[in-house]
Design a protein around this motif. Structure first.
Motif, PDB file in Angstrom:
ATOM      1  N   PHE A 288       0.888  -1.466  -0.093  1.00 22.39           N
ATOM      2  CA  PHE A 288       0.303  -0.423   0.149  1.00 22.39           C
ATOM      3  C   PHE A 288       0.843   1.462  -0.114  1.00 22.39           C
ATOM      4  O   PHE A 288       0.584   2.369  -0.104  1.00 22.39           O
ATOM      5  N   GLU A 289       1.802   1.208   0.921  1.00 23.55           N
ATOM      6  CA  GLU A 289       2.563   2.734   0.517  1.00 23.55           C
ATOM      7  C   GLU A 289       3.208   3.000  -0.167  1.00 23.55           C
ATOM      8  O   GLU A 289       3.524   3.887  -0.962  1.00 23.55           O
ATOM      9  N   GLN A 290       3.602   1.959  -1.332  1.00 22.76           N
ATOM     10  CA  GLN A 290       4.090   2.248  -2.031  1.00 22.76           C
ATOM     11  C   GLN A 290       3.699   2.887  -3.461  1.00 22.76           C
ATOM     12  O   GLN A 290       3.973   4.000  -3.924  1.00 22.76           O
ATOM     13  N   VAL A 291       2.113   2.215  -3.020  1.00 22.92           N
ATOM     14  CA  VAL A 291       1.266   3.144  -4.601  1.00 22.92           C
ATOM     15  C   VAL A 291       0.960   4.549  -4.012  1.00 22.92           C
ATOM     16  O   VAL A 291       0.706   5.268  -4.671  1.00 22.92           O
ATOM     17  N   MET A 292       0.440   4.951  -3.034  1.00 23.94           N
ATOM     18  CA  MET A 292      -0.004   5.858  -2.192  1.00 23.94           C
ATOM     19  C   MET A 292       1.751   6.479  -2.261  1.00 23.94           C
ATOM     20  O   MET A 292       1.330   8.120  -3.169  1.00 23.94           O
TER      21      MET A 292
END
Length: 290
Positions: A136-140
């Motif tokens: 999630f952190e990667q896409v956010m």
């Protein structure tokens, strides 16, 4: 729980130049009251820990938690402590209904966007999930970077990244449903009981009797779902309810002592001390700000 006068955040306050996606990364404080919005929101816990009051639930959150929040769901994030060395930082990606409906209907059903199509059609269902390895952190992070830099084609790139995020969320939901906890219904019963009796003295034994399970089991369920002890959960629920009462203009006739008593804290000095410890401000200051 929604009050008739609850603040409604509108997409028009955030969207610019006809592009209906907005992304930010902010530290949460106690200044913002519980609210709802006329857009969809994906909130990701980027740093720290705290609590998310959403609908009628209280959820302990920490880095890696993500929430999908539909239109009309009341919620607010609160840090565990007002101290700056214990921050709660949230990333938010908001988008309007027409864009959401478009992204979740452009692919055939066999491409597995049906879960979000159902949400679009029926509404009112928020989702919680937790990343496994930073997905999630990667896409956010990519969404935030595109939004801030606004390079050529960033609008199309952000639509693609939002679709990617929804797909990753769908995969996570499937994984979590396969290993879901059977105690969720019991935790909801515990919260309902606590909130209906906040003005009273609540003991672990009386709560266990009302819910119909043992005291040790209740303690395990509370820790599993909130990360807090029984007494910590009671305190958090009382202070959060007092925040709601203080922010409600219809309660201006009530004194701080009245508010304290309404949430089960009969000693105003103890209420003052606990409120400031949890929020970083006094009850009177909180009332003035809201």
């Amino acid at each position: 729980m929604r009050r008739p006068d609850m603040h409604v955040e509108k997409g028009e306050e955030f969207f610019e130049n006809g592009f209906a996606i907005f992304v930010n990364k902010v530290y949460e404080h106690f200044d913002l009251p519980e609210h709802l919005h006329d857009f969809y929101e994906i909130s990701y816990v980027w740093e720290g820990s705290g609590f998310h009051y959403i609908g009628d639930q209280t959820i302990r959150v920490s880095k890696g938690d993500l929430f999908f929040i539909p239109i009309g769901i009341s919620h607010i994030f609160r840090p565990s402590s007002p101290h700056p060395n214990k921050p709660l930082r949230i990333g938010n990606c908001i988008f309007d209904a027409s864009l959401f409906h478009f992204l979740t209907s452009i692919l055939p059903e066999q491409y597995h966007m049906y879960r979000f199509n159902d949400l679009a059609q029926h509404g009112g269902q928020w989702l919680q999930m937790r990343e496994q390895s930073g997905e999630f952190e990667q896409v956010m992070s990519s969404l935030l970077s595109e939004f801030q830099q606004k390079r050529t084609g960033y609008e199309t790139m952000m639509c693609g990244l939002l679709l990617q995020l929804l797909i990753v969320m769908g995969r996570t939901i499937e994984h979590e449903e396969a290993s879901s906890s059977p105690n969720q219904d019991r935790m909801e019963a515990v919260l309902r009981s606590i909130r209906s009796r906040l003005a009273d003295k609540i003991t672990l034994a009386s709560l266990a009797k009302e819910v119909g399970i043992g005291t040790r089991q209740i303690q395990r369920i509370i820790t599993e779902h909130t990360g807090a002890s029984f007494s910590e959960l009671i305190s958090h629920e009382r202070i959060n309810q007092s925040c709601r009462l203080l922010a409600d203009p219809s309660n201006r006739v009530l004194s701080i002592a009245d508010i304290a008593a309404a949430v089960g804290i009969q000693d105003p000095k103890r209420f003052y001390r606990l409120f400031k410890e949890k929020t970083g401000v006094t009850p009177a200051t909180y009332r003035r700000r809201n």
